[in-house]
Design a protein around this motif. Sequence first.
Motif, PDB file in Angstrom:
ATOM      1  N   MET A   1       0.860  -1.171   0.000  1.00 44.04           N
ATOM      2  CA  MET A   1       0.000   0.000   0.000  1.00 44.04           C
ATOM      3  C   MET A   1       0.901   1.227   0.000  1.00 44.04           C
ATOM      4  O   MET A   1       1.606   1.494   0.976  1.00 44.04           O
ATOM      5  N   ASN A   2       0.901   1.910  -1.124  1.00 46.73           N
ATOM      6  CA  ASN A   2       1.689   3.132  -1.235  1.00 46.73           C
ATOM      7  C   ASN A   2       0.890   4.317  -0.705  1.00 46.73           C
ATOM      8  O   ASN A   2      -0.296   4.453  -0.998  1.00 46.73           O
ATOM      9  N   PHE A   3       1.574   5.130   0.070  1.00 43.78           N
ATOM     10  CA  PHE A   3       1.064   6.419   0.508  1.00 43.78           C
ATOM     11  C   PHE A   3       2.051   7.453   0.002  1.00 43.78           C
ATOM     12  O   PHE A   3       3.167   7.107  -0.388  1.00 43.78           O
ATOM     13  N   ARG A   4       1.694   8.693  -0.014  1.00 46.15           N
ATOM     14  CA  ARG A   4       2.600   9.720  -0.537  1.00 46.15           C
ATOM     15  C   ARG A   4       3.872   9.858   0.304  1.00 46.15           C
ATOM     16  O   ARG A   4       4.906  10.233  -0.226  1.00 46.15           O
ATOM     17  N   ASP A   5       3.795   9.476   1.589  1.00 45.20           N
ATOM     18  CA  ASP A   5       4.953   9.658   2.463  1.00 45.20           C
ATOM     19  C   ASP A   5       5.581   8.352   2.949  1.00 45.20           C
ATOM     20  O   ASP A   5       6.582   8.365   3.655  1.00 45.20           O
ATOM     21  N   ARG A   6       5.001   7.205   2.579  1.00 46.79           N
ATOM     22  CA  ARG A   6       5.552   5.923   3.019  1.00 46.79           C
ATOM     23  C   ARG A   6       4.877   4.781   2.275  1.00 46.79           C
ATOM     24  O   ARG A   6       3.929   4.985   1.529  1.00 46.79           O
ATOM     25  N   THR A   7       5.382   3.562   2.538  1.00 45.46           N
ATOM     26  CA  THR A   7       4.818   2.351   1.964  1.00 45.46           C
ATOM     27  C   THR A   7       4.597   1.347   3.084  1.00 45.46           C
ATOM     28  O   THR A   7       5.432   1.219   3.973  1.00 45.46           O
ATOM     29  N   ALA A   8       3.473   0.634   3.038  1.00 43.47           N
ATOM     30  CA  ALA A   8       3.183  -0.420   4.010  1.00 43.47           C
ATOM     31  C   ALA A   8       3.050  -1.742   3.268  1.00 43.47           C
ATOM     32  O   ALA A   8       2.513  -1.785   2.160  1.00 43.47           O
ATOM     33  N   THR A   9       3.536  -2.811   3.885  1.00 44.14           N
ATOM     34  CA  THR A   9       3.416  -4.152   3.329  1.00 44.14           C
ATOM     35  C   THR A   9       2.445  -4.933   4.195  1.00 44.14           C
ATOM     36  O   THR A   9       2.562  -4.948   5.420  1.00 44.14           O
ATOM     37  N   VAL A  10       1.473  -5.580   3.538  1.00 50.69           N
ATOM     38  CA  VAL A  10       0.419  -6.309   4.238  1.00 50.69           C
ATOM     39  C   VAL A  10       0.427  -7.754   3.749  1.00 50.69           C
ATOM     40  O   VAL A  10       0.229  -8.011   2.567  1.00 50.69           O
ATOM     41  N   GLY A  11       0.668  -8.686   4.670  1.00 46.66           N
ATOM     42  CA  GLY A  11       0.749 -10.100   4.316  1.00 46.66           C
ATOM     43  C   GLY A  11      -0.514 -10.853   4.669  1.00 46.66           C
ATOM     44  O   GLY A  11      -1.472 -10.294   5.239  1.00 46.66           O
ATOM     45  N   PRO A  12      -0.546 -12.145   4.360  1.00 43.04           N
ATOM     46  CA  PRO A  12      -1.718 -12.976   4.645  1.00 43.04           C
ATOM     47  C   PRO A  12      -2.082 -12.934   6.134  1.00 43.04           C
ATOM     48  O   PRO A  12      -1.214 -13.016   7.000  1.00 43.04           O
ATOM     49  N   GLY A  13      -3.374 -12.782   6.402  1.00 39.61           N
ATOM     50  CA  GLY A  13      -3.839 -12.711   7.779  1.00 39.61           C
ATOM     51  C   GLY A  13      -3.675 -11.345   8.412  1.00 39.61           C
ATOM     52  O   GLY A  13      -3.993 -11.155   9.583  1.00 39.61           O
ATOM     53  N   GLU A  14      -3.207 -10.365   7.647  1.00 39.58           N
ATOM     54  CA  GLU A  14      -3.035  -8.999   8.146  1.00 39.58           C
ATOM     55  C   GLU A  14      -3.983  -8.065   7.414  1.00 39.58           C
ATOM     56  O   GLU A  14      -4.441  -8.372   6.311  1.00 39.58           O
ATOM     57  N   PHE A  15      -4.268  -6.932   8.042  1.00 37.38           N
ATOM     58  CA  PHE A  15      -5.075  -5.921   7.366  1.00 37.38           C
ATOM     59  C   PHE A  15      -4.511  -4.544   7.632  1.00 37.38           C
ATOM     60  O   PHE A  15      -3.709  -4.343   8.536  1.00 37.38           O
ATOM     61  N   ILE A  16      -4.942  -3.613   6.783  1.00 33.43           N
ATOM     62  CA  ILE A  16      -4.586  -2.213   6.938  1.00 33.43           C
ATOM     63  C   ILE A  16      -5.855  -1.394   6.738  1.00 33.43           C
ATOM     64  O   ILE A  16      -6.675  -1.712   5.880  1.00 33.43           O
ATOM     65  N   VAL A  17      -6.003  -0.373   7.568  1.00 37.00           N
ATOM     66  CA  VAL A  17      -7.120   0.549   7.428  1.00 37.00           C
ATOM     67  C   VAL A  17      -6.579   1.838   6.835  1.00 37.00           C
ATOM     68  O   VAL A  17      -5.625   2.418   7.364  1.00 37.00           O
ATOM     69  N   VAL A  18      -7.178   2.262   5.734  1.00 35.95           N
ATOM     70  CA  VAL A  18      -6.813   3.530   5.102  1.00 35.95           C
ATOM     71  C   VAL A  18      -7.901   4.538   5.476  1.00 35.95           C
ATOM     72  O   VAL A  18      -9.051   4.392   5.047  1.00 35.95           O
ATOM     73  N   PRO A  19      -7.553   5.542   6.276  1.00 35.14           N
ATOM     74  CA  PRO A  19      -8.549   6.534   6.690  1.00 35.14           C
ATOM     75  C   PRO A  19      -9.016   7.395   5.516  1.00 35.14           C
ATOM     76  O   PRO A  19      -8.272   7.604   4.545  1.00 35.14           O
ATOM     77  N   HIS A  20     -10.231   7.883   5.621  1.00 36.87           N
ATOM     78  CA  HIS A  20     -10.753   8.758   4.566  1.00 36.87           C
ATOM     79  C   HIS A  20      -9.833   9.978   4.422  1.00 36.87           C
ATOM     80  O   HIS A  20      -9.188  10.406   5.379  1.00 36.87           O
ATOM     81  N   GLY A  21      -9.742  10.458   3.190  1.00 36.17           N
ATOM     82  CA  GLY A  21      -8.917  11.620   2.894  1.00 36.17           C
ATOM     83  C   GLY A  21      -7.458  11.311   2.623  1.00 36.17           C
ATOM     84  O   GLY A  21      -6.718  12.183   2.169  1.00 36.17           O
ATOM     85  N   VAL A  22      -7.009  10.070   2.871  1.00 39.67           N
ATOM     86  CA  VAL A  22      -5.606   9.708   2.668  1.00 39.67           C
ATOM     87  C   VAL A  22      -5.428   9.130   1.271  1.00 39.67           C
ATOM     88  O   VAL A  22      -6.045   8.113   0.919  1.00 39.67           O
ATOM     89  N   GLU A  23      -4.580   9.761   0.489  1.00 40.41           N
ATOM     90  CA  GLU A  23      -4.311   9.275  -0.863  1.00 40.41           C
ATOM     91  C   GLU A  23      -3.494   7.989  -0.780  1.00 40.41           C
ATOM     92  O   GLU A  23      -2.520   7.910  -0.018  1.00 40.41           O
ATOM     93  N   HIS A  24      -3.893   6.987  -1.563  1.00 39.89           N
ATOM     94  CA  HIS A  24      -3.228   5.692  -1.509  1.00 39.89           C
ATOM     95  C   HIS A  24      -3.271   4.999  -2.866  1.00 39.89           C
ATOM     96  O   HIS A  24      -4.068   5.344  -3.726  1.00 39.89           O
TER      97      HIS A  24
END
Length: 119
Positions: A60-83
């Motif tokens: 998951m790319n964000f303008r200021d960082r990158t997150a890696t999400v593997g099996p069994g994991e989740f990420i919440v992207v808040p409203h207003g955040v470009e991704h």
Amino acid sequence: MDTVNIAAKLAQIGDHWNPRIIGEVNDFQVKAVKLRGAFDWHHHVEEDELFLVVKGTLTMNFRDRTATVGPGEFIVVPHGVEHQPVAEQEVEILLFERATTLNTGTERTARTREQLERL
């Protein structure tokens, strides 16, 4: 009140970036989708999104960082955040989001899905 087999639902999907509704909870939908390649940069004005990885690895790319999400994991992207979701290899995920959430956010592109199929 039937049991939903996530693997069986995902097995019915033969394309990428085309979410299918597999359940509903109040005004939220549970969507199954397969990803491959890079999606469009976008944001949602009012809706948060939860990406739960079932199989594969999601970047998951964000303008200021990158997150890696593997099996069994989740990420919440808040409203207003470009991704930008990216899947170098095929990734199977579940999305938990409001029924009003458009997959391309504030933009309408060739990948926009106005009406989602139910599996």
